[in-house]
Scaffold this motif. Sequence first.
Motif, short mmCIF file in Angstrom:
data_model
loop_
_atom_site.label_atom_id
_atom_site.label_comp_id
_atom_site.label_asym_id
_atom_site.label_seq_id
_atom_site.Cartn_x
_atom_site.Cartn_y
_atom_site.Cartn_z
N ASP A 67 0.85 -1.18 0.00
CA ASP A 67 0.00 0.00 0.00
C ASP A 67 0.89 1.23 0.00
O ASP A 67 2.13 1.12 -0.05
CB ASP A 67 -0.93 0.02 1.21
N THR A 68 0.28 2.39 0.07
CA THR A 68 1.06 3.63 0.12
C THR A 68 1.69 3.79 1.51
O THR A 68 1.22 3.23 2.50
CB THR A 68 0.18 4.85 -0.16
N ASP A 69 2.74 4.60 1.55
CA ASP A 69 3.39 4.85 2.84
C ASP A 69 2.44 5.56 3.81
O ASP A 69 2.42 5.25 5.01
CB ASP A 69 4.68 5.65 2.66
N VAL A 70 1.62 6.46 3.31
CA VAL A 70 0.73 7.19 4.20
C VAL A 70 -0.45 6.33 4.66
O VAL A 70 -0.91 6.45 5.80
CB VAL A 70 0.25 8.51 3.52
N ASN A 71 -0.92 5.41 3.82
CA ASN A 71 -1.95 4.48 4.28
C ASN A 71 -1.37 3.55 5.35
O ASN A 71 -2.05 3.21 6.33
CB ASN A 71 -2.49 3.65 3.12
N GLY A 120 -10.67 2.64 -5.15
CA GLY A 120 -11.50 3.10 -6.25
C GLY A 120 -10.64 3.13 -7.49
O GLY A 120 -10.01 2.13 -7.85
N LEU A 121 -10.55 4.28 -8.13
CA LEU A 121 -9.62 4.41 -9.25
C LEU A 121 -8.18 4.25 -8.77
O LEU A 121 -7.30 3.84 -9.53
CB LEU A 121 -9.78 5.79 -9.91
N GLY A 122 -7.95 4.59 -7.53
CA GLY A 122 -6.62 4.47 -6.93
C GLY A 122 -6.72 4.77 -5.45
O GLY A 122 -7.78 4.65 -4.86
N HIS A 123 -5.61 5.16 -4.86
CA HIS A 123 -5.62 5.52 -3.45
C HIS A 123 -5.96 6.99 -3.29
O HIS A 123 -5.98 7.76 -4.26
CB HIS A 123 -4.27 5.20 -2.81
N CYS A 124 -6.22 7.40 -2.06
CA CYS A 124 -6.57 8.79 -1.77
C CYS A 124 -5.43 9.72 -2.19
O CYS A 124 -4.27 9.48 -1.85
CB CYS A 124 -6.87 8.95 -0.29
N GLU A 125 -5.76 10.76 -2.91
CA GLU A 125 -4.77 11.77 -3.32
C GLU A 125 -5.30 13.16 -2.97
O GLU A 125 -5.24 14.10 -3.77
CB GLU A 125 -4.48 11.67 -4.81
N ALA A 126 -5.82 13.30 -1.74
CA ALA A 126 -6.42 14.57 -1.33
C ALA A 126 -5.41 15.70 -1.30
O ALA A 126 -5.79 16.87 -1.37
CB ALA A 126 -7.08 14.42 0.03
N GLY A 127 -4.13 15.38 -1.19
CA GLY A 127 -3.12 16.43 -1.22
C GLY A 127 -3.07 17.19 -2.53
O GLY A 127 -2.54 18.31 -2.58
N HIS A 128 -3.62 16.60 -3.59
CA HIS A 128 -3.65 17.27 -4.89
C HIS A 128 -5.00 17.92 -5.17
O HIS A 128 -5.30 18.31 -6.31
CB HIS A 128 -3.28 16.29 -5.99
N MET A 129 -5.81 18.06 -4.12
CA MET A 129 -7.09 18.75 -4.23
C MET A 129 -6.86 20.23 -4.55
O MET A 129 -5.97 20.87 -4.00
CB MET A 129 -7.83 18.59 -2.90
N ARG A 130 -7.70 20.79 -5.42
CA ARG A 130 -7.65 22.23 -5.71
C ARG A 130 -8.53 22.95 -4.70
O ARG A 130 -9.64 22.52 -4.41
CB ARG A 130 -8.14 22.51 -7.12
N VAL A 131 -8.00 24.02 -4.15
CA VAL A 131 -8.74 24.77 -3.12
C VAL A 131 -8.78 26.25 -3.51
O VAL A 131 -8.02 26.72 -4.35
CB VAL A 131 -8.07 24.62 -1.73
N ALA A 132 -9.71 26.98 -2.87
CA ALA A 132 -9.83 28.41 -3.12
C ALA A 132 -8.59 29.14 -2.61
O ALA A 132 -8.03 28.78 -1.56
CB ALA A 132 -11.08 28.95 -2.44
N ARG A 145 -10.85 0.53 6.74
CA ARG A 145 -9.99 0.18 5.61
C ARG A 145 -9.59 1.42 4.84
O ARG A 145 -10.35 2.39 4.75
CB ARG A 145 -10.70 -0.80 4.68
N ALA A 146 -8.41 1.38 4.25
CA ALA A 146 -7.98 2.47 3.38
C ALA A 146 -8.86 2.52 2.14
O ALA A 146 -9.23 1.48 1.59
CB ALA A 146 -6.51 2.27 2.98
N THR A 147 -9.22 3.71 1.72
CA THR A 147 -10.13 3.86 0.59
C THR A 147 -9.51 3.32 -0.70
O THR A 147 -8.30 3.34 -0.90
CB THR A 147 -10.51 5.33 0.38
#
Length: 292
Positions: free
Chosen positions: A111-115, A155-167, A151-153
Amino acid sequence: MGRSGRVAGVELGGTKCIAVLATPEGAILDQRPVATGDAPSRALAELSLILDGWWRDGGFDALGVASFGPVRLDPAAPDYGHITATAKPGWRDTAVLGPLRERYDVPAAFDTDVNGAALAEGRWGAARGLDDFAYVTVGTGVGVGLIVNGRATRGLGHCEAGHMRVARVPGDTFAGACPYHGDCVEGLAAGPAILKRLGVAGEAVAADHAVWGLVADALAQMVQALVSSTAPRRFLLGGGVLAQRPELIAQVDARVRALIGDYLTLPAEDFIVAPGLGTKAGPLGPIALALA
């Protein structure tokens, strides 16, 4: 658990990798670093030599591999166990699970290091007893281990919330530092973003500098979006940037509450906190994966 009573793990990081041998209770018996470098074959060979030594000297019952990403986590995919579109020189499309697990006749997890770190916190750290929580690391990048129903999420892949676009904060015109998305959360809040914006590393920036308010705002918007989508019961905020500026955790908490307002009822305490395992969260990550 088999007769050896030991579990082996490998954490692959952007700067260094760590081979770790531990008990199922999370007691680290041995831990050895290896430089990641730009040659995966060299790093994986060095890690294999360490694992070989442990295998000869009593063995281990399971192996966990926790890697920087992006990685392929679908066991049915032909490139399962590979690092994929990483910006790390030399490591794109590298098979990491196969070369490590093929040497040992034990179950292997990947899995990913962060998971991995998130699951370690759930087993031994500040998220014990929780099935829904998030582990956020802010360092070279912004990684999120998102645990839903234990469980770690996926789907298409693992969580990549760090690449979320924000205001953007009004008046802030910094283009961001992410090579893929510019001013995503990682491009605004990670260590390289601070360096690119100011010309100096975060550890050299005063605690009262305005940049920390921008960092806290980007992280808070990401947390608010996760609260609204998967409703974690707790957020653990760690990594090198926050280790240098732990006061940011309280700033992020206050900003999240302001963004959410009265719409949702958040826990009054222990909602956004520091990780409980400290620097052990990463090395214990692959151990937790192997035990899951």
